[in-house]
Design a protein around this motif. Structure first.
Motif, PDB file in Angstrom:
ATOM      1  N   LEU A   1      -6.838  -9.565 -12.546  1.00  0.00           N
ATOM      2  CA  LEU A   1      -8.199  -9.595 -12.014  1.00  0.00           C
ATOM      3  C   LEU A   1      -8.284  -9.021 -10.605  1.00  0.00           C
ATOM      4  CD1 LEU A   1      -9.373 -13.121 -13.177  1.00  0.00           C
ATOM      5  CD2 LEU A   1      -9.986 -10.928 -14.158  1.00  0.00           C
ATOM      6  N   GLU A   2      -7.133  -8.812  -9.986  1.00  0.00           N
ATOM      7  CA  GLU A   2      -7.150  -8.301  -8.608  1.00  0.00           C
ATOM      8  C   GLU A   2      -7.621  -6.843  -8.594  1.00  0.00           C
ATOM      9  OE1 GLU A   2      -4.400  -9.281  -5.826  1.00  0.00           O
ATOM     10  OE2 GLU A   2      -4.073 -11.305  -6.572  1.00  0.00           O
ATOM     11  N   ALA A   3      -8.206  -6.451  -7.463  1.00  0.00           N
ATOM     12  CA  ALA A   3      -8.695  -5.071  -7.354  1.00  0.00           C
ATOM     13  C   ALA A   3      -7.533  -4.083  -7.436  1.00  0.00           C
ATOM     14  CB  ALA A   3      -9.447  -4.891  -6.042  1.00  0.00           C
ATOM     15  N   ASP A   4      -6.374  -4.453  -6.906  1.00  0.00           N
ATOM     16  CA  ASP A   4      -5.212  -3.574  -6.940  1.00  0.00           C
ATOM     17  C   ASP A   4      -4.001  -4.374  -7.429  1.00  0.00           C
ATOM     18  OD1 ASP A   4      -3.250  -1.714  -6.617  1.00  0.00           O
ATOM     19  OD2 ASP A   4      -3.618  -1.325  -4.493  1.00  0.00           O
ATOM     20  N   PRO A   5      -3.896  -4.561  -8.746  1.00  0.00           N
ATOM     21  CA  PRO A   5      -2.784  -5.356  -9.269  1.00  0.00           C
ATOM     22  C   PRO A   5      -1.415  -4.798  -8.876  1.00  0.00           C
ATOM     23  CG  PRO A   5      -4.395  -4.920 -10.989  1.00  0.00           C
ATOM     24  CD  PRO A   5      -4.767  -4.076  -9.818  1.00  0.00           C
ATOM     25  N   LEU A   6      -1.324  -3.468  -8.742  1.00  0.00           N
ATOM     26  CA  LEU A   6      -0.026  -2.866  -8.406  1.00  0.00           C
ATOM     27  C   LEU A   6       0.471  -3.343  -7.047  1.00  0.00           C
ATOM     28  CD1 LEU A   6      -0.546   0.811  -9.590  1.00  0.00           C
ATOM     29  CD2 LEU A   6       1.154  -0.775 -10.466  1.00  0.00           C
ATOM     30  N   LEU A   7      -0.451  -3.436  -6.113  1.00  0.00           N
ATOM     31  CA  LEU A   7      -0.059  -3.854  -4.760  1.00  0.00           C
ATOM     32  C   LEU A   7       0.452  -5.291  -4.784  1.00  0.00           C
ATOM     33  CD1 LEU A   7      -0.035  -2.978  -1.778  1.00  0.00           C
ATOM     34  CD2 LEU A   7      -2.294  -3.970  -1.551  1.00  0.00           C
ATOM     35  N   ARG A   8      -0.260  -6.143  -5.477  1.00  0.00           N
ATOM     36  CA  ARG A   8       0.155  -7.541  -5.583  1.00  0.00           C
ATOM     37  C   ARG A   8       1.487  -7.650  -6.341  1.00  0.00           C
ATOM     38  NH1 ARG A   8       1.556 -11.733  -4.630  1.00  0.00           N
ATOM     39  NH2 ARG A   8       1.032 -13.746  -5.535  1.00  0.00           N
ATOM     40  N   GLY A   9       1.600  -6.820  -7.378  1.00  0.00           N
ATOM     41  CA  GLY A   9       2.784  -6.882  -8.238  1.00  0.00           C
ATOM     42  C   GLY A   9       4.078  -6.533  -7.523  1.00  0.00           C
ATOM     43  N   LYS A  10       3.960  -5.848  -6.405  1.00  0.00           N
ATOM     44  CA  LYS A  10       5.168  -5.458  -5.686  1.00  0.00           C
ATOM     45  C   LYS A  10       5.834  -6.633  -4.973  1.00  0.00           C
ATOM     46  CE  LYS A  10       4.000  -0.651  -5.470  1.00  0.00           C
ATOM     47  NZ  LYS A  10       5.088  -0.212  -6.345  1.00  0.00           N
ATOM     48  N   ARG A  11       5.172  -7.770  -4.958  1.00  0.00           N
ATOM     49  CA  ARG A  11       5.758  -8.973  -4.344  1.00  0.00           C
ATOM     50  C   ARG A  11       6.076 -10.027  -5.408  1.00  0.00           C
ATOM     51  NH1 ARG A  11       4.280  -8.885   1.486  1.00  0.00           N
ATOM     52  NH2 ARG A  11       4.723 -11.086   1.570  1.00  0.00           N
TER      53      ARG A  11
ATOM     54  N   ARG B   1     -14.314   0.917 -11.104  1.00  0.00           N
ATOM     55  CA  ARG B   1     -15.025   2.205 -11.163  1.00  0.00           C
ATOM     56  C   ARG B   1     -16.488   1.985 -11.538  1.00  0.00           C
ATOM     57  NH1 ARG B   1     -10.094   5.338 -14.294  1.00  0.00           N
ATOM     58  NH2 ARG B   1      -8.667   5.244 -12.541  1.00  0.00           N
ATOM     59  N   LEU B   2     -16.735   1.052 -12.467  1.00  0.00           N
ATOM     60  CA  LEU B   2     -18.123   0.766 -12.831  1.00  0.00           C
ATOM     61  C   LEU B   2     -18.891   0.213 -11.632  1.00  0.00           C
ATOM     62  CD1 LEU B   2     -17.767  -0.770 -16.415  1.00  0.00           C
ATOM     63  CD2 LEU B   2     -18.987   1.321 -15.815  1.00  0.00           C
ATOM     64  N   CYS B   3     -18.222  -0.630 -10.858  1.00  0.00           N
ATOM     65  CA  CYS B   3     -18.894  -1.183  -9.671  1.00  0.00           C
ATOM     66  C   CYS B   3     -19.301  -0.071  -8.718  1.00  0.00           C
ATOM     67  CB  CYS B   3     -17.974  -2.159  -8.939  1.00  0.00           C
ATOM     68  SG  CYS B   3     -17.894  -3.720  -9.755  1.00  0.00           S
ATOM     69  N   ARG B   4     -18.403   0.875  -8.534  1.00  0.00           N
ATOM     70  CA  ARG B   4     -18.727   1.999  -7.636  1.00  0.00           C
ATOM     71  C   ARG B   4     -19.938   2.755  -8.172  1.00  0.00           C
ATOM     72  NH1 ARG B   4     -14.555   3.236  -4.019  1.00  0.00           N
ATOM     73  NH2 ARG B   4     -15.752   5.084  -3.483  1.00  0.00           N
ATOM     74  N   VAL B   5     -19.929   3.014  -9.484  1.00  0.00           N
ATOM     75  CA  VAL B   5     -21.047   3.745 -10.094  1.00  0.00           C
ATOM     76  C   VAL B   5     -22.326   2.921  -9.994  1.00  0.00           C
ATOM     77  CG1 VAL B   5     -21.938   4.674 -12.276  1.00  0.00           C
ATOM     78  CG2 VAL B   5     -19.561   5.080 -11.635  1.00  0.00           C
ATOM     79  N   GLY B   6     -22.206   1.629 -10.209  1.00  0.00           N
ATOM     80  CA  GLY B   6     -23.382   0.751 -10.191  1.00  0.00           C
ATOM     81  C   GLY B   6     -24.097   0.726  -8.857  1.00  0.00           C
ATOM     82  N   ARG B   7     -23.413   1.120  -7.809  1.00  0.00           N
ATOM     83  CA  ARG B   7     -24.028   1.121  -6.469  1.00  0.00           C
ATOM     84  C   ARG B   7     -24.649   2.478  -6.116  1.00  0.00           C
ATOM     85  NH1 ARG B   7     -19.418  -2.397  -5.403  1.00  0.00           N
ATOM     86  NH2 ARG B   7     -18.133  -0.645  -4.775  1.00  0.00           N
ATOM     87  N   LEU B   8     -24.578   3.433  -7.037  1.00  0.00           N
ATOM     88  CA  LEU B   8     -25.115   4.776  -6.740  1.00  0.00           C
ATOM     89  C   LEU B   8     -26.643   4.809  -6.811  1.00  0.00           C
ATOM     90  CD1 LEU B   8     -22.536   6.972  -8.705  1.00  0.00           C
ATOM     91  CD2 LEU B   8     -22.771   6.796  -6.224  1.00  0.00           C
ATOM     92  N   GLU B   9     -27.206   5.896  -6.307  1.00  0.00           N
ATOM     93  CA  GLU B   9     -28.659   6.049  -6.274  1.00  0.00           C
ATOM     94  C   GLU B   9     -29.221   6.176  -7.696  1.00  0.00           C
ATOM     95  OE1 GLU B   9     -26.529   7.992  -4.601  1.00  0.00           O
ATOM     96  OE2 GLU B   9     -26.810   7.388  -2.521  1.00  0.00           O
TER      97      GLU B   9
ATOM     98  N   ASP C   1      -8.499   5.601  -6.756  1.00  0.00           N
ATOM     99  CA  ASP C   1      -8.906   4.189  -6.772  1.00  0.00           C
ATOM    100  C   ASP C   1      -8.177   3.394  -5.696  1.00  0.00           C
ATOM    101  OD1 ASP C   1     -10.519   4.577  -8.967  1.00  0.00           O
ATOM    102  OD2 ASP C   1      -9.034   3.901 -10.419  1.00  0.00           O
ATOM    103  N   ARG C   2      -6.874   3.643  -5.565  1.00  0.00           N
ATOM    104  CA  ARG C   2      -6.052   2.791  -4.698  1.00  0.00           C
ATOM    105  C   ARG C   2      -6.100   3.208  -3.229  1.00  0.00           C
ATOM    106  NH1 ARG C   2      -0.267   1.957  -5.733  1.00  0.00           N
ATOM    107  NH2 ARG C   2      -0.681   0.031  -4.588  1.00  0.00           N
ATOM    108  N   PHE C   3      -6.131   4.513  -3.001  1.00  0.00           N
ATOM    109  CA  PHE C   3      -5.972   4.982  -1.622  1.00  0.00           C
ATOM    110  C   PHE C   3      -7.138   5.822  -1.110  1.00  0.00           C
ATOM    111  CE2 PHE C   3      -1.639   4.875  -3.576  1.00  0.00           C
ATOM    112  CZ  PHE C   3      -1.150   3.782  -2.888  1.00  0.00           C
ATOM    113  N   GLY C   4      -8.129   6.089  -1.970  1.00  0.00           N
ATOM    114  CA  GLY C   4      -9.178   7.029  -1.578  1.00  0.00           C
ATOM    115  C   GLY C   4      -8.638   8.443  -1.716  1.00  0.00           C
ATOM    116  N   PRO C   5      -9.413   9.433  -1.281  1.00  0.00           N
ATOM    117  CA  PRO C   5      -8.962  10.818  -1.477  1.00  0.00           C
ATOM    118  C   PRO C   5      -7.687  11.142  -0.686  1.00  0.00           C
ATOM    119  CG  PRO C   5     -11.305  10.721  -0.932  1.00  0.00           C
ATOM    120  CD  PRO C   5     -10.757   9.359  -0.677  1.00  0.00           C
ATOM    121  N   VAL C   6      -6.642  11.487  -1.416  1.00  0.00           N
ATOM    122  CA  VAL C   6      -5.376  11.913  -0.798  1.00  0.00           C
ATOM    123  C   VAL C   6      -5.331  13.436  -0.940  1.00  0.00           C
ATOM    124  CG1 VAL C   6      -2.864  11.800  -0.978  1.00  0.00           C
ATOM    125  CG2 VAL C   6      -4.229   9.745  -1.402  1.00  0.00           C
TER     126      VAL C   6
END
Lengths: 312, 371
Positions: free
Chosen positions: B55-65, A145-153, B291-296
């Motif tokens: 450290l992964e961007a989506d640990p949940l996705l990785r964790g499912k395997r 989330r910080l990365c996303r914010v860090g890229r804002l204007e 975070d995981r899927f964008g706007p749902v």
């Protein structure tokens, strides 16, 4: 290797320094005036550190603001400590980080720094070496989330840094395109919303755009919003309140309808002056709260006795 | 055998993490024997792998395997984490593991656990002991047990055999009812067992478009309904859970189709119950989903804070949804035992016309369905 141990102070033409280069930037969203006053009074006490470029120019590593103030003050020359162009970007940024880490305290600065660190270093390195210094948890969703914010204007970052916008609101903005972000920033500025009401309005409009599959621009182009925003006859706080009420009625039409029904019913009840009725929050149940104000305890006792004797 | 192999492959496991004190458990050996291609990690390797996954961007996705085999140290039987603010059904959870290899975008488990990997509790004998003790401690109580709250009851069944073992254990216990709740069609092991009225095989179902787009890696809806019909033909009673119902524009027709599909294939007399629950979620789930899927879209609908702090659409809207769906169900089965998950007496009364003022009322209502 400590690059600073190999520097000497030299005087150069200030024109050689590209003060707007962001390679080693640790942003500062505060006022530059105090620094300017200090430099006017005492000069530059510590020579800024710059990196030489292959074309003869120089870019700031440490002391960007000092360089900028000197430029604004019209200095022709300045003493600097140049680092060689062979210094890797990672090393230069790390120097800037350690030099500034004590003042990386607001969300916006933190966000820009975290984003830049992740461009330069592995996530493992960032999490183990840098995030603990910034008090950012080395795992979990906040890093992304910080990365996303860090890229804002910059105007958005500045608003976050100065407390006019919440970090969570900036995260929402990061999910919109830049045109919509700009529109929203103008909107909260025009309506003079504080951080909390900005969050309410931005989150509400974002939700509504997702549901309606429309852009912020399209939503705000609705004539009902336009009438409020273009109204020059009423004070801004009143316009802001009307805007928020209208947005809420669009977002929560069922609630709005129920609230109006209750208001109508209360009017029909023709309540005595000291009695108020509130419906259950969110209309989750049919419960109502009846509030009776009494001028003193004697009167309160009388009301209670009357209620006890009433056939309810 | 081929069917079992296909079921194993449906949820591929790349790594097995074995806790030191779980290594000698028979179930650990059994899982390793079946998952020959998975990398087995022990001791320090697990700590390193855990640090890496975080450290992964989506640990949940990785964790499912990743499947962690461990001993559960707490109580194996727990009350369902309901809420005092609404009427709850009094279900008791038999804790066989946690996490789910499917990845439903609305799933509450995304914010429920702080560990992203799948976990199976391999100390089965301890579970059986704990369960028996629990039943002995409360001999006069009707026990409705379920394994499908913190995980899917059958998703890992080809590996663990947990459901089959519990069915064997509980099938003849008079005051116990075991509900096996799933979004899969992995019922084959249950079809090798003698059926019992004490066992309910239940299926989470949804509107077809929701199932297709939101229930990632879940068994297709049609196959779930097909599995329900097979379980029923074998002699089990079945249940259906419409949860979460997502009241998007045009929801009715889609959900009606699912209701119709169920009653076209399944004998209404052998349906123990159907539950209804409109989408509700802790506010953090919306952020995680973003975070995981964008706007749902449905997470951005008009949610207000409910009595339990969860985001809910207004009671009026929920009532309308329940009323319409209940009417459709009753058009197929007038006496269907329909219940609402975590709703207020007001919503119960207004939607189903039933007085349901307490958890005890609802427990009695459901116990009656299987008595």
């Amino acid at each position: 290797m400590n690059w600073l141990e190999h520097t000497v102070t030299v005087t150069i033409s200030l024109e050689r320094v590209r003060v707007n280069d962001l390679t080693y930037e640790i942003p500062f969203f505060g006022e530059s005036k105090p620094l300017e006053t200090s430099i006017k009074c005492a000069g530059i006490l510590n020579a800024p550190v710059v990196q030489e470029q292959s074309d003869g120019g120089m870019i700031p590593v440490l002391g960007r603001r000092r360089l900028k103030v000197a430029q604004d003050l019209g200095w022709a020359e300045i003493q600097v400590r140049p680092l060689p162009s062979s210094m890797p970007e990672q090393d230069g940024y790390e120097l800037a980080f350690w030099d500034n880490c004590l003042r990386i305290s607001d969300s916006a600065t933190t966000a820009v720094v975290v984003n830049r660190l992740l461009e330069l270093f592995s996530k493992e390195t960032v999490c183990s070496r840098f995030l603990p210094v910034l008090s950012v948890p080395p795992r979990g969703p906040r890093i992304e989330r910080l990365c996303r914010v860090g890229r804002l204007e910059r105007p958005i970052l500045s608003a976050v840094a100065t407390g006019r916008l919440l970090e969570k609101t900036a995260v929402i903005l990061s999910h919109l395109n830049s045109a919509d972000r700009e529109i929203l920033m103008s909107l909260v500025q025009d309506l003079r919303l504080n951080a909390n009401t900005s969050d309410e309005v931005i989150a509400g409009l974002f939700d509504w755009t997702v549901v309606q599959q429309k852009s912020i621009g399209e939503i705000l182009a609705l004539s009902s919003f336009g009438r409020i925003l273009e109204d020059a006859d009423h004070p801004v706080p009143e316009k802001a309140a009307r805007f928020r009420t209208l947005l809420r009625s669009y977002r929560f039409p069922e609630l709005d309808r129920r609230e109006q029904e209750v208001q109508e019913w209360v009017r029909e009840c023709d309540l005595p002056r000291d009695v108020r009725i509130r419906h259950d929050h969110g209309f989750e149940t049919e419960e109502c709260t009846i509030e009776v104000r009494a001028s003193d305890r004697v009167r309160a006792r009388k009301i209670i006795e009357a209620l006890k004797n009433a056939d309810i | 055998m081929i069917a079992k192999w296909v079921e194993l492959m449906r949820f591929p496991i790349d790594e097995i993490w074995i806790d030191e004190d779980a290594a000698e458990e028979p179930l650990t050996r059994e899982v390793c024997r079946k998952l020959t291609s998975a990398r087995v990690l022990v001791g320090k390797e697990i700590a390193e792998a855990r640090a890496a996954i975080e450290l992964e961007a989506d640990p949940l996705l990785r964790g499912k395997r990743i499947l962690r085999l461990l001993r559960h140290r707490g109580a194996f039987v727990k009350p369902c984490p309901g809420t005092p603010a609404y009427v709850c059904c009094g279900l008791q959870i038999v804790h066989i593991g946690q996490g789910c290899p499917m990845d439903c975008r609305y799933c509450a488990l995304q914010v429920y656990f702080n560990r992203p990997v799948l976990e199976v509790f391999v100390n089965q004998d301890d579970l059986v002991r704990d369960l028996k003790k629990h039943l002995d401690d409360y001999p006069d109580r009707a026990h409705r047990l379920c394994t499908g709250e913190f995980t899917d009851s059958l998703a890992l069944e080809p590996l663990t055999g947990y459901a089959a073992r519990l069915v064997g254990l509980l099938r003849d216990t008079a005051n116990v009812l075991l509900e096996i709740k799933t979004k899969t069609d992995f019922i084959a092991p249950l079809l090798n067992l003698e059926p019992s009225n004490r066992i309910i095989v239940s299926f989470s179902v949804n509107a077809l478009p929701v199932s297709r787009s939101e229930e990632l890696r879940a068994t297709p809806l049609e196959s779930r309904i097909g599995a329900a019909a097979r379980a029923q033909r074998h002699g089990y009673r079945v249940g259906f859970h419409f949860d979460p119902i997502i009241p998007y524009s045009g929801w009715e027709e889609d959900y009606f189709q699912t209701v119709d599909a169920i009653f076209a294939k399944v004998d209404r007399e052998r349906i123990a119950w159907l539950s209804l629950g409109v989408l509700r979620f802790v506010p953090a789930l919306k952020e995680v989903s973003l975070d995981r899927f964008g706007p749902v879209p449905y997470f951005h609908d008009a949610f207000v804070r409910g009595l339990d702090g969860k985001s809910r659409v207004t009671a009026d809207r929920r009532i309308a949804v329940y009323r319409r769906l209940a009417d459709r169900i009753r058009s197929h089965s007038p006496d269907a035992r329909i219940y609402l998950c975590m709703e207020s007496p007001y919503v119960w009364r207004s939607s189903l016309g039933l007085p349901m003022s307490s958890d005890a009322d609802l427990s009695a209502y459901l116990d009656e369905a299987v008595s």
